[in-house]
Scaffold this motif. Structure first.
Motif, PDB file in Angstrom:
ATOM      1  N   LEU A 184     125.422 -28.869 -51.878  1.00  0.00           N
ATOM      2  CA  LEU A 184     124.172 -28.507 -52.518  1.00  0.00           C
ATOM      3  C   LEU A 184     124.513 -27.348 -53.445  1.00  0.00           C
ATOM      4  CD1 LEU A 184     121.055 -28.860 -52.535  1.00  0.00           C
ATOM      5  CD2 LEU A 184     120.976 -27.231 -50.661  1.00  0.00           C
ATOM      6  N   THR A 185     124.164 -27.467 -54.720  1.00  0.00           N
ATOM      7  CA  THR A 185     124.426 -26.391 -55.672  1.00  0.00           C
ATOM      8  C   THR A 185     123.116 -25.694 -55.989  1.00  0.00           C
ATOM      9  OG1 THR A 185     126.292 -27.609 -56.595  1.00  0.00           O
ATOM     10  CG2 THR A 185     125.412 -25.804 -57.915  1.00  0.00           C
ATOM     11  N   LEU A 186     123.130 -24.383 -55.853  1.00  0.00           N
ATOM     12  CA  LEU A 186     121.934 -23.568 -56.022  1.00  0.00           C
ATOM     13  C   LEU A 186     122.111 -22.596 -57.177  1.00  0.00           C
ATOM     14  CD1 LEU A 186     121.601 -22.577 -52.251  1.00  0.00           C
ATOM     15  CD2 LEU A 186     120.427 -24.459 -53.413  1.00  0.00           C
ATOM     16  N   ARG A 187     121.007 -22.089 -57.664  1.00  0.00           N
ATOM     17  CA  ARG A 187     120.963 -21.000 -58.637  1.00  0.00           C
ATOM     18  C   ARG A 187     120.167 -19.877 -57.989  1.00  0.00           C
ATOM     19  NH1 ARG A 187     118.692 -18.495 -62.863  1.00  0.00           N
ATOM     20  NH2 ARG A 187     116.593 -19.302 -62.921  1.00  0.00           N
ATOM     21  N   CYS A 188     120.526 -18.635 -58.300  1.00  0.00           N
ATOM     22  CA  CYS A 188     119.861 -17.494 -57.669  1.00  0.00           C
ATOM     23  C   CYS A 188     119.488 -16.452 -58.717  1.00  0.00           C
ATOM     24  CB  CYS A 188     120.793 -16.869 -56.639  1.00  0.00           C
ATOM     25  SG  CYS A 188     120.136 -15.388 -55.854  1.00  0.00           S
ATOM     26  N   GLU A 189     118.331 -15.864 -58.507  1.00  0.00           N
ATOM     27  CA  GLU A 189     117.918 -14.692 -59.275  1.00  0.00           C
ATOM     28  C   GLU A 189     117.315 -13.698 -58.291  1.00  0.00           C
ATOM     29  OE1 GLU A 189     114.689 -13.224 -62.641  1.00  0.00           O
ATOM     30  OE2 GLU A 189     115.002 -15.370 -62.343  1.00  0.00           O
ATOM     31  N   VAL A 190     117.689 -12.441 -58.443  1.00  0.00           N
ATOM     32  CA  VAL A 190     117.105 -11.377 -57.645  1.00  0.00           C
ATOM     33  C   VAL A 190     116.373 -10.463 -58.614  1.00  0.00           C
ATOM     34  CG1 VAL A 190     117.549  -9.437 -56.083  1.00  0.00           C
ATOM     35  CG2 VAL A 190     118.952 -11.509 -55.937  1.00  0.00           C
ATOM     36  N   ARG A 191     115.150 -10.105 -58.239  1.00  0.00           N
ATOM     37  CA  ARG A 191     114.357  -9.244 -59.126  1.00  0.00           C
ATOM     38  C   ARG A 191     113.639  -8.176 -58.325  1.00  0.00           C
ATOM     39  NH1 ARG A 191     109.610 -13.660 -60.635  1.00  0.00           N
ATOM     40  NH2 ARG A 191     108.523 -13.507 -58.645  1.00  0.00           N
ATOM     41  N   ASN A 192     113.250  -7.141 -59.033  1.00  0.00           N
ATOM     42  CA  ASN A 192     112.435  -6.083 -58.460  1.00  0.00           C
ATOM     43  C   ASN A 192     111.030  -6.646 -58.305  1.00  0.00           C
ATOM     44  OD1 ASN A 192     110.501  -3.813 -58.458  1.00  0.00           O
ATOM     45  ND2 ASN A 192     112.333  -2.552 -58.768  1.00  0.00           N
ATOM     46  N   MET A 193     110.495  -6.607 -57.108  1.00  0.00           N
ATOM     47  CA  MET A 193     109.196  -7.228 -56.855  1.00  0.00           C
ATOM     48  C   MET A 193     108.068  -6.562 -57.646  1.00  0.00           C
ATOM     49  SD  MET A 193     107.315  -7.832 -53.266  1.00  0.00           S
ATOM     50  CE  MET A 193     105.597  -8.276 -53.274  1.00  0.00           C
ATOM     51  N   MET A 194     108.134  -5.268 -57.816  1.00  0.00           N
ATOM     52  CA  MET A 194     107.046  -4.549 -58.478  1.00  0.00           C
ATOM     53  C   MET A 194     107.111  -4.671 -59.999  1.00  0.00           C
ATOM     54  SD  MET A 194     105.636  -3.764 -55.729  1.00  0.00           S
ATOM     55  CE  MET A 194     104.267  -2.747 -56.173  1.00  0.00           C
ATOM     56  N   THR A 195     108.302  -4.546 -60.570  1.00  0.00           N
ATOM     57  CA  THR A 195     108.440  -4.568 -62.036  1.00  0.00           C
ATOM     58  C   THR A 195     108.780  -5.945 -62.580  1.00  0.00           C
ATOM     59  OG1 THR A 195     110.807  -4.067 -62.016  1.00  0.00           O
ATOM     60  CG2 THR A 195     109.270  -2.185 -61.982  1.00  0.00           C
ATOM     61  N   ARG A 196     109.229  -6.852 -61.709  1.00  0.00           N
ATOM     62  CA  ARG A 196     109.701  -8.193 -62.078  1.00  0.00           C
ATOM     63  C   ARG A 196     110.982  -8.147 -62.918  1.00  0.00           C
ATOM     64  NH1 ARG A 196     106.753  -9.767 -58.326  1.00  0.00           N
ATOM     65  NH2 ARG A 196     104.938 -11.061 -58.639  1.00  0.00           N
ATOM     66  N   GLU A 197     111.620  -6.989 -62.990  1.00  0.00           N
ATOM     67  CA  GLU A 197     112.871  -6.855 -63.730  1.00  0.00           C
ATOM     68  C   GLU A 197     113.994  -7.554 -62.961  1.00  0.00           C
ATOM     69  OE1 GLU A 197     115.531  -3.346 -65.835  1.00  0.00           O
ATOM     70  OE2 GLU A 197     114.109  -2.802 -64.269  1.00  0.00           O
ATOM     71  N   THR A 198     114.766  -8.380 -63.656  1.00  0.00           N
ATOM     72  CA  THR A 198     115.885  -9.087 -63.029  1.00  0.00           C
ATOM     73  C   THR A 198     116.994  -8.098 -62.696  1.00  0.00           C
ATOM     74  OG1 THR A 198     115.371 -11.138 -64.189  1.00  0.00           O
ATOM     75  CG2 THR A 198     117.617 -10.906 -63.340  1.00  0.00           C
ATOM     76  N   ILE A 199     117.518  -8.199 -61.483  1.00  0.00           N
ATOM     77  CA  ILE A 199     118.607  -7.342 -61.025  1.00  0.00           C
ATOM     78  C   ILE A 199     119.938  -8.075 -61.123  1.00  0.00           C
ATOM     79  CG2 ILE A 199     119.547  -6.114 -59.012  1.00  0.00           C
ATOM     80  CD1 ILE A 199     116.546  -5.716 -58.159  1.00  0.00           C
ATOM     81  N   ILE A 200     119.962  -9.334 -60.732  1.00  0.00           N
ATOM     82  CA  ILE A 200     121.199 -10.117 -60.723  1.00  0.00           C
ATOM     83  C   ILE A 200     120.867 -11.588 -60.903  1.00  0.00           C
ATOM     84  CG2 ILE A 200     121.199 -10.427 -58.216  1.00  0.00           C
ATOM     85  CD1 ILE A 200     124.206 -10.142 -58.178  1.00  0.00           C
ATOM     86  N   THR A 201     121.781 -12.325 -61.527  1.00  0.00           N
ATOM     87  CA  THR A 201     121.681 -13.787 -61.577  1.00  0.00           C
ATOM     88  C   THR A 201     123.030 -14.382 -61.186  1.00  0.00           C
ATOM     89  OG1 THR A 201     122.271 -13.895 -63.931  1.00  0.00           O
ATOM     90  CG2 THR A 201     119.910 -13.829 -63.394  1.00  0.00           C
ATOM     91  N   ILE A 202     122.953 -15.514 -60.528  1.00  0.00           N
ATOM     92  CA  ILE A 202     124.141 -16.317 -60.205  1.00  0.00           C
ATOM     93  C   ILE A 202     123.763 -17.745 -60.560  1.00  0.00           C
ATOM     94  CG2 ILE A 202     125.800 -17.047 -58.456  1.00  0.00           C
ATOM     95  CD1 ILE A 202     125.018 -14.539 -56.836  1.00  0.00           C
ATOM     96  N   ASP A 203     124.473 -18.325 -61.524  1.00  0.00           N
ATOM     97  CA  ASP A 203     124.114 -19.654 -62.011  1.00  0.00           C
ATOM     98  C   ASP A 203     124.478 -20.781 -61.057  1.00  0.00           C
ATOM     99  OD1 ASP A 203     122.982 -18.669 -64.334  1.00  0.00           O
ATOM    100  OD2 ASP A 203     124.850 -18.829 -65.473  1.00  0.00           O
ATOM    101  N   SER A 204     125.479 -20.568 -60.209  1.00  0.00           N
ATOM    102  CA  SER A 204     125.930 -21.660 -59.352  1.00  0.00           C
ATOM    103  C   SER A 204     126.487 -21.132 -58.031  1.00  0.00           C
ATOM    104  CB  SER A 204     127.018 -22.458 -60.087  1.00  0.00           C
ATOM    105  OG  SER A 204     127.543 -23.468 -59.268  1.00  0.00           O
ATOM    106  N   ILE A 205     125.857 -21.561 -56.941  1.00  0.00           N
ATOM    107  CA  ILE A 205     126.348 -21.287 -55.584  1.00  0.00           C
ATOM    108  C   ILE A 205     126.480 -22.652 -54.910  1.00  0.00           C
ATOM    109  CG2 ILE A 205     125.921 -20.168 -53.368  1.00  0.00           C
ATOM    110  CD1 ILE A 205     123.990 -18.268 -54.871  1.00  0.00           C
ATOM    111  N   THR A 206     127.689 -23.021 -54.533  1.00  0.00           N
ATOM    112  CA  THR A 206     127.920 -24.315 -53.896  1.00  0.00           C
ATOM    113  C   THR A 206     128.014 -24.144 -52.391  1.00  0.00           C
ATOM    114  OG1 THR A 206     129.111 -25.090 -55.845  1.00  0.00           O
ATOM    115  CG2 THR A 206     129.403 -26.362 -53.813  1.00  0.00           C
TER     116      THR A 206
END
Length: 132
Positions: free
Chosen positions: A80-102
């Motif tokens: 299963l290949t996933l994509r991930c984004e982590v963001r600040n819940m209050m500001t919605r500012e993206t902290i990190i992205t990972i395009d592919s996690i297998t």
């Protein structure tokens, strides 16, 4: 993308710069990817095979609440290949992205096991009702 998990950044999560330690964040992401895959593939024997480039965009500070978002990119025969984004819940500012996690589905001997899945399933759709 669905944001399933929230984490509160506490003092023990910080690096020497007093921002969120990247290794702690990656551990949280790996755990979230594993849990998501276990639920999707209906198998507790799932392991991380690969993470693509990790793109740190901004930082998080003590007291921030972050959200971890996961979405399916594709279903392989045993992966299963996933994509991930982590963001600040209050500001919605993206902290990190990972395009592919297998993530790989395993049998009892630790060998890749075909899972037969081709689309995202929601737990609520798996639960049988009295009418089924």
């Amino acid at each position: 993308m669905r944001f399933h998990t929230r984490k509160w950044v506490k003092p023990e999560d910080l690096n020497a710069n007093h921002s969120l330690f990247g290794g702690r964040l990656l551990a949280w992401i790996d755990e979230e990817a594993a849990l998501y895959s276990i639920v999707q593939l209906e198998n507790t024997r799932v392991v991380t095979k690969h993470m693509s480039e990790i793109n740190f965009i901004s930082s998080a500070k003590q007291g921030d609440i972050i959200e971890i978002g996961i979405e399916v990119v594709k279903f392989g025969s045993s992966s299963l290949t996933l994509r991930c984004e982590v963001r600040n819940m209050m500001t919605r500012e993206t902290i990190i992205t990972i395009d592919s996690i297998t993530m790989v589905n395993l049998d009892k001997e630790g060998k890749p096991l075909p899972h037969g899945k081709t689309e995202v399933e929601y737990v609520r759709n798996r639960i049988k009702t009295a009418e089924d």
